[in-house]
Design a protein around this motif. Structure first.
Motif, short mmCIF file in Angstrom:
data_model
loop_
_atom_site.label_atom_id
_atom_site.label_comp_id
_atom_site.label_asym_id
_atom_site.label_seq_id
_atom_site.Cartn_x
_atom_site.Cartn_y
_atom_site.Cartn_z
N ASP A 128 24.16 -6.03 -32.52
CA ASP A 128 24.76 -5.03 -31.59
C ASP A 128 24.65 -3.72 -31.94
O ASP A 128 25.69 -2.74 -31.92
CB ASP A 128 26.09 -5.60 -31.10
CG ASP A 128 26.50 -4.79 -29.97
OD1 ASP A 128 25.68 -4.80 -28.94
OD2 ASP A 128 27.95 -4.60 -29.73
N ALA A 129 23.30 -3.13 -32.41
CA ALA A 129 23.39 -1.91 -32.80
C ALA A 129 23.28 -1.04 -31.61
O ALA A 129 22.68 -1.36 -30.54
CB ALA A 129 21.95 -1.73 -33.80
N PRO A 130 23.52 0.22 -31.53
CA PRO A 130 23.37 1.15 -30.68
C PRO A 130 21.97 1.70 -30.32
O PRO A 130 21.42 1.40 -31.03
CB PRO A 130 24.23 2.26 -31.09
CG PRO A 130 24.27 2.32 -32.45
CD PRO A 130 24.27 1.05 -32.82
N MET A 131 21.79 2.28 -29.17
CA MET A 131 20.39 2.76 -28.59
C MET A 131 20.73 3.79 -28.01
O MET A 131 22.05 4.30 -27.53
CB MET A 131 19.67 1.75 -27.92
CG MET A 131 20.17 1.18 -26.60
SD MET A 131 18.97 0.61 -25.77
CE MET A 131 17.74 1.85 -25.22
N THR A 132 19.71 4.91 -28.02
CA THR A 132 20.08 6.13 -27.20
C THR A 132 19.61 5.95 -25.64
O THR A 132 18.70 5.37 -25.29
CB THR A 132 19.03 7.20 -27.73
OG1 THR A 132 19.32 7.48 -29.14
CG2 THR A 132 19.47 8.52 -26.86
N PRO A 133 20.64 6.22 -24.84
CA PRO A 133 20.17 6.01 -23.22
C PRO A 133 19.40 6.97 -22.50
O PRO A 133 19.06 7.12 -21.37
CB PRO A 133 21.90 5.90 -22.72
CG PRO A 133 22.39 6.81 -23.65
CD PRO A 133 21.88 6.77 -25.16
N SER A 134 19.05 8.32 -23.29
CA SER A 134 18.17 9.19 -22.64
C SER A 134 17.42 9.96 -23.97
O SER A 134 17.67 10.15 -24.94
CB SER A 134 18.99 10.15 -22.02
OG SER A 134 19.96 11.07 -22.70
N SER A 185 19.34 -9.37 -32.18
CA SER A 185 19.71 -7.99 -31.82
C SER A 185 21.15 -8.07 -31.15
O SER A 185 21.67 -7.15 -31.25
CB SER A 185 18.63 -7.35 -30.90
OG SER A 185 18.39 -8.05 -29.45
N GLU A 186 21.34 -9.44 -30.44
CA GLU A 186 22.49 -9.43 -29.50
C GLU A 186 23.54 -9.55 -30.71
O GLU A 186 24.91 -8.87 -30.56
CB GLU A 186 22.69 -10.39 -28.81
CG GLU A 186 21.59 -10.31 -27.63
CD GLU A 186 22.32 -9.55 -26.38
OE1 GLU A 186 22.76 -10.18 -25.61
OE2 GLU A 186 22.23 -8.41 -26.21
N PRO A 240 18.99 0.07 -37.10
CA PRO A 240 19.29 -1.30 -37.08
C PRO A 240 18.14 -2.19 -37.66
O PRO A 240 16.95 -1.82 -37.48
CB PRO A 240 19.49 -1.58 -35.49
CG PRO A 240 18.73 -0.42 -35.19
CD PRO A 240 18.88 0.79 -35.96
N ARG A 241 18.48 -3.46 -38.02
CA ARG A 241 17.58 -4.36 -38.30
C ARG A 241 16.66 -4.91 -37.17
O ARG A 241 15.23 -5.19 -37.17
CB ARG A 241 17.91 -5.63 -39.38
CG ARG A 241 18.56 -5.09 -40.59
CD ARG A 241 18.83 -6.35 -41.82
NE ARG A 241 17.72 -7.06 -41.90
CZ ARG A 241 17.72 -8.64 -41.73
NH1 ARG A 241 18.72 -9.06 -41.19
NH2 ARG A 241 16.59 -9.10 -42.21
N PHE A 254 28.57 -1.78 -35.13
CA PHE A 254 27.48 -1.06 -35.99
C PHE A 254 27.75 0.36 -35.93
O PHE A 254 27.49 1.17 -35.23
CB PHE A 254 26.13 -1.46 -35.11
CG PHE A 254 24.99 -0.97 -35.97
CD1 PHE A 254 24.24 -2.01 -36.77
CD2 PHE A 254 24.57 0.30 -36.41
CE1 PHE A 254 23.15 -1.46 -37.75
CE2 PHE A 254 23.49 0.70 -37.19
CZ PHE A 254 22.58 -0.29 -37.68
N GLU A 255 28.50 0.79 -37.07
CA GLU A 255 29.26 2.09 -37.36
C GLU A 255 27.96 2.97 -37.84
O GLU A 255 28.19 4.27 -37.76
CB GLU A 255 30.32 1.84 -38.19
CG GLU A 255 31.26 0.90 -37.77
CD GLU A 255 31.99 1.49 -36.55
OE1 GLU A 255 32.01 2.92 -36.14
OE2 GLU A 255 32.97 0.83 -35.89
N SER A 256 27.05 2.79 -38.55
CA SER A 256 26.25 3.62 -39.44
C SER A 256 25.37 4.41 -38.55
O SER A 256 24.85 4.15 -37.63
CB SER A 256 25.49 3.04 -40.59
OG SER A 256 24.55 4.07 -41.02
N ALA A 257 25.70 5.89 -38.70
CA ALA A 257 24.50 6.80 -37.96
C ALA A 257 23.29 7.13 -38.62
O ALA A 257 22.52 7.68 -38.39
CB ALA A 257 25.26 8.07 -37.75
N THR A 258 23.33 6.74 -39.95
CA THR A 258 22.02 6.94 -40.94
C THR A 258 20.99 5.66 -41.01
O THR A 258 19.99 5.84 -41.29
CB THR A 258 22.46 7.39 -42.20
OG1 THR A 258 23.42 6.44 -42.80
CG2 THR A 258 23.29 8.75 -42.26
#
Length: 422
Positions: free
Chosen positions: A129-135, A125-126, A13-14, A6-10
């Motif tokens: 596999d979109a990123p999430m912020t860990p902090s 969601s698996e 995620p669905r 999941f490359e996009s930063a803008t």
């Protein structure tokens, strides 16, 4: 776990795995639908709180306390179970009880339905596999995804409901649980009942308690313990999922740079870690001393079989726990102990605690009998991180020292006869 970049930063995620904020963390961790429905059966809103639908839960709990109290429902239930049916009819307010039933049934139905939909969202969601912020760091708080001990969450809520939720990082939930526990405890006259029960004056303990308010406490107490435990497990799973994605994306980025051969004078060391901040700290440490990033392979091991454990048994695969049945039994028998404690010698406090411990033990035994071939006692069922480092032989001792400092579970220096294909 399915993996898709999941490359996009803008683009958002669905299907998000989870999120953290100053109010706490939340995720689409899979939950068993009947467990959610059961907690809504014990009290409206508990099932939604269990699922992470906290706003729904807060509204339904407040509504339930108000309407139940106006209807004198708890008192009516207690008198009925003691065989005082005419008294029960006299105390129950029929107008309020009719208002209670529709929302009560809705709460059970909607918590079951929501659990099914959340489980579907977890699967999607698996795949995404979109990123999430860990902090998250802001003026109000410093919130980190971190590994914690579920049993400690349960212990703190056993001592005072709400503390386990605060330990797990759920600030809003912990504040709400603490507030409702203090309010209901005060209205029920619980502190005096505790004092007189433990000095042996059981008649005074029973006389000073408000039955209507006191009978809220068994389900509230049992739920607070279980919810603290399960929310810490869900938070730990969210940490694992975030770190797994980080490691996989990192490896894909470095694959093109990695050379699959060993030069003379180099060694290969393999090690395993539990998912924790020490994984990323170890990678940073050895990069700092001169090991190229492309010479460090760090990937999660895949689970071949998901086994249920007694301790920390909720795992990322299906959310199943032997503690589900144990806490169901504890809630039922604690409530019965409290009700009959009003007429038995030791009073509602002592019999309530006996019911909690006895019900939990009975439920746990039943779960162990039904699942005896699937259960391990303490061994972890979660995946570990595999680490392979190629470095000059001169760095070997220092690398092993760093492995020990960063809590590696074990390591192996590969014999020189084992070499990659050229």
């Amino acid at each position: 776990m399915p993996h898709q970049k999941f490359e996009s930063a803008t683009i958002k995620p669905r299907y998000s795995k989870g999120a953290i904020s100053s109010f706490g963390s939340n995720s689409v961790y899979p939950r068993i639908p009947w467990v959610a429905a059961w907690w809504s059966f014990t009290f409206p809103g508990f099932g939604h709180m269990f699922l992470g639908k906290h706003l729904h839960g807060f509204m339904l709990i407040i509504w339930g306390i108000v309407v139940n109290t106006q209807a004198n429902l708890n008192l009516g239930i207690a008198l009925s179970m003691l065989g005082k049916f005419e008294e029960a009819k006299d105390v129950i307010n029929e107008d309020w009880i009719l208002l209670y039933m529709a929302v009560y049934i809705y709460s059970i139905w909607d918590s079951y339905r929501s659990a099914v939909e959340i489980n579907k969202s977890h699967i999607l969601s698996e795949v995404e596999d979109a990123p999430m912020t860990p902090s998250v760091i802001n003026f109000l708080d410093v919130v980190l995804l971190e590994k914690k001990k579920p049993i400690l969450g349960a212990v703190w809520s056993f001592l005072t409901p709400g503390l386990g939720q605060l330990y797990g990082g759920a600030t809003a939930v912990g504040t709400f649980v603490l507030a409702w526990w203090i309010f209901v405890t005060y209205k029920a006259g619980t502190i005096g009942a505790w004092f007189y029960s433990f000095i042996g004056d059981f008649s005074t303990a029973s006389a000073n308690v408000d039955w209507q308010w006191f009978l809220f406490l068994p389900s509230m107490y049992a739920f607070a313990i279980y919810q603290a435990y399960s929310s810490v497990v869900a938070n730990n799973a969210l940490y694992d999922i975030e770190q797994i994605r980080f490691l996989r994306v990192r490896d894909e980025r470095l694959t093109l740079q990695r050379q699959n051969k060993m030069n003379d004078g180099t060694v290969q060391i393999v090690a395993t870690f539990e998912h924790s901040p020490f994984v990323e700290m170890f990678i940073h440490d050895i990069e700092t001393i001169g090991v190229p990033s492309e010479n460090i392979v760090a990937l999660p091991l895949e689970n071949l079989e998901s086994q249920t454990q007694i301790i920390d048994s909720l795992h990322r695969v299906d959310g199943r726990s032997v503690l589900d049945g144990a806490m169901v039994s504890a809630t039922i028998i604690m409530l019965l102990g409290t009700i009959y404690g009003f007429v038995w010698k030791w009073g509602p406090v002592i019999w309530g605690l006996i019911g909690l411990v006895g019900g939990f033990s009975l439920g746990l035994i039943i779960e162990l009998v039904l699942q005896k071939k699937k259960i391990k006692v303490f061994e972890s069922g979660k995946s570990e991180v595999f680490m392979q480092v190629t470095c000059p032989a001169s760095m070997q001792k220092h690398l092993i020292k760093v492995l020990r400092a960063r809590k590696a579970k074990g390591y192996l220096v590969l014999p020189q006869r084992i070499t990659p294909d050229t």
